[in-house]
Motif scaffolding. Structure first.
Motif, short mmCIF file in Angstrom:
data_model
loop_
_atom_site.label_atom_id
_atom_site.label_comp_id
_atom_site.label_asym_id
_atom_site.label_seq_id
_atom_site.Cartn_x
_atom_site.Cartn_y
_atom_site.Cartn_z
N GLN A 1 -6.97 13.50 11.38
CA GLN A 1 -7.31 14.38 10.25
C GLN A 1 -6.38 15.59 10.14
O GLN A 1 -6.29 16.20 9.08
CB GLN A 1 -8.77 14.82 10.35
N ALA B 1 -5.59 2.09 7.46
CA ALA B 1 -6.31 3.34 7.71
C ALA B 1 -5.75 4.40 6.77
O ALA B 1 -4.53 4.51 6.61
CB ALA B 1 -6.13 3.78 9.16
N GLU C 1 -11.08 3.04 10.45
CA GLU C 1 -10.60 4.30 11.02
C GLU C 1 -9.37 3.99 11.88
O GLU C 1 -9.30 2.91 12.50
CB GLU C 1 -11.68 4.94 11.89
N THR D 1 -0.95 2.66 7.84
CA THR D 1 -1.61 3.88 7.42
C THR D 1 -1.09 4.21 6.02
O THR D 1 0.08 3.97 5.71
CB THR D 1 -1.33 5.07 8.37
#
Lengths: 283, 257
Positions: A272, A223, A6, A197
């Motif tokens: 998110q 992530a 995460e 990411t």
């Protein structure tokens, strides 16, 4: 070896107060989600490195997390000035900021030297340029073969580098496509960790033999954050949110408006939210 | 010759575009240079190679990019290279025939400031800085500059030497070991300027239609020199205006303006 994590856990596992850190991207693939996570975790006293610090560095500076910045162009691309950066340089708000300013050629060479494990970069530059008079890290060497005087700057070696990329495969190899900037160099120059990411994880990267692929053993953590480059763009996934860059000028122009915006859009959010932000921009 | 009215801004862009050749390899600065370079590509110089510092070589965007790294620059380029390669192989390697720059402040010798207004260590206004310009100015075979004239921009003494033009004039570039020609053309909304062959001071060689010497002087912070054979810039043609306006309109729609 790349571990899938995460984003919050990846940041807290690798980045420390007082670190030298780069969030690289040359207009394209700027790791906004990762920087927002750092802002939420309040990791401060940072030395930031980036050739083209734009909105996200303006945000980190405005939140008081930055002690020093190494850069070569501090503007809002196509719009104008960075107003939080200006407030820090001109008025010391919310804290004074030290700057080490270079040209793009110097920074690009310094990234390459960092990736190459060299202590410095040598290039033909800074001739007649005022920066050489105000930045003590701009020096000169004489070529031992021709006698030509060349510019020298220290290699860039951040503790941690963050980048955003299109995709990783299940093993953790990462593909970057389009304008690749200095991201490969930033990853390879990191002393402690490179954190990536990505838009998505795929079975097969589908990369041609000369593509920009970072092998999984060059990366500490990956992530998955769809939209994580917004309001910059991810080639093949979504376009640049030019309206957001234009809107930032007014937001950043006022300390109160800036704080309110950060509360609403960064501090009270999580990684998110980025997927929703690019929904209308998908290509 | 055009029968349509045109703005000083349009005249500037079109005059700047005309300076470029079909075989130029042009390192494009953002803003006014970008518009001029693309008008050149869409009119008399379809073969021109446009290079943006994001690494896009031979790009042909349908609309003007907002930034030097917009996706369309990459999608329409012959190739896109990493940024270190851009500066090392292509600029430092001597492949650029024209570097096209804008500026916040300029002096009579074509030295440019885009770094600070006031003292560097305690600036009144902190500007974005040089980006690629310091080395574009010293390593391109020659440099064209385009910007609007104003007392704030055209100053007796610039506050910071972001990019070196002709320094104090004369052979100052050569004395610093710079082997390229430096600024050879300055295109504004009022006139075309070229450096004097000896002093290297920028001298007005052509006034845009309807512009007076007085109007040029009013917007400049030093006493302007006018060339003996002062000419008038040909007005934009219908084609030039149509191409520029269509490009601006496509750009406005694409950027949601």
């Amino acid at each position: 070896m790349a571990r899938f994590m995460e984003l919050g856990a990846a940041v807290s596992a690798h980045l420390r107060q007082g670190d030298t850190v780069a969030f690289e991207g040359f207009t394209h693939l700027i790791p906004h989600a990762a920087a927002h996570e750092v802002i939420r975790q309040g990791i401060g006293d940072l030395t930031l490195i980036r050739m083209t610090p734009d909105l996200v560095y303006d945000q980190m500076i405005g939140m008081g997390l930055v002690r020093r910045m190494i850069f070569s162009y501090a503007g809002n691309p196509g719009v104008g000035l960075l107003r939080r950066f200006r407030d820090a340089v001109e008025n010391g708000w919310p804290r004074p900021i030290e700057i080490e300013e270079h040209s793009h050629a110097a920074m690009a060479n310094a990234w390459e030297a960092g990736a190459a494990g060299l202590p410095m970069a040598v290039f033909r530059g800074y001739k007649g340029a005022g920066l050489a008079g105000v930045n003590p890290n701009i020096r000169h060497v004489t070529c031992p073969f021709t006698g030509e005087e060349l510019a020298a700057v220290p290699a860039l070696r951040p503790d941690v580098s963050f980048i955003h990329a299109q995709k990783a495969d299940r093993a953790g190899n990462v593909l970057i496509e389009g304008i690749v900037g200095v991201q490969k160099e930033a990853v390879l120059a990191a002393r402690r960790a490179a954190i990536v990411t990505v838009e998505e994880i795929v079975d097969d990267l589908g990369a041609h033999p000369n593509a920009c692929v970072l092998p999984r053993w060059t990366i500490a953590a990956i992530a998955v954050v769809p939209g994580g480059a917004h309001p910059s763009y991810a080639h093949g996934y979504y376009g640049r949110d030019n309206a957001a860059y234009i809107a930032w000028d007014a937001i950043a122009g006022d300390r109160e408006a800036f704080r309110a915006w950060m509360e609403e859009h960064v501090l009270g959010q999580g990684p998110q939210v980025f997927a929703e932000r690019v929904r209308e921009l998908r290509t | 010759m055009s029968r349509q009215p045109f703005s000083p801004d349009e005249m500037m862009t079109i005059a700047a575009a005309r300076a470029l050749r079909d075989d130029d390899v042009c390192f494009v600065g953002i803003g006014a240079p970008s518009a001029a370079c693309n008008v050149a590509r869409l009119t008399h110089a379809p073969g021109i190679t446009l290079i943006y510092e994001s690494g896009t070589i031979g790009t042909a965007p349908e609309v003007l990019p907002l930034s030097i790294g917009d996706g369309e620059l990459c999608e329409t380029a012959v190739t896109t290279v990493p940024v270190p390669e851009m500066f090392r192989y292509w600029l430092q390697g001597g492949r650029i025939s024209v570097g096209f720059l804008g500026a916040a402040q300029i002096d009579r010798f074509g030295n440019i400031n885009t770094t600070v207004v006031g003292d560097y260590h305690a600036p009144r206004t902190r500007l974005p800085g040089g980006g690629g310009a310091p080395e574009i100015a010293s390593l391109s075979q020659k440099v064209y500059i385009t910007m609007k004239q104003s007392r704030r921009g055209f100053v007796e003494t610039i506050d910071f030497f972001t990019s070196f033009g002709h320094g104090e004039g004369g052979d100052h570039r050569q004395r610093l070991g710079i082997t390229t020609a430096g600024p050879t053309l300055l295109i504004t909304d009022l006139a075309i300027w070229e450096p004097d062959p000896q002093s290297r001071e920028f001298t007005v060689t052509s006034l845009h239609p309807g512009v007076t010497r007085e109007a040029v002087q009013e917007t400049v912070g030093w006493t302007v020199a006018f060339a003996p054979g002062l000419s008038e810039t040909p007005a934009p043609t219908e084609t030039e205006l149509d191409v520029l306006r269509a490009l601006k309109e496509r750009t406005r729609i694409a950027h949601g303006g």
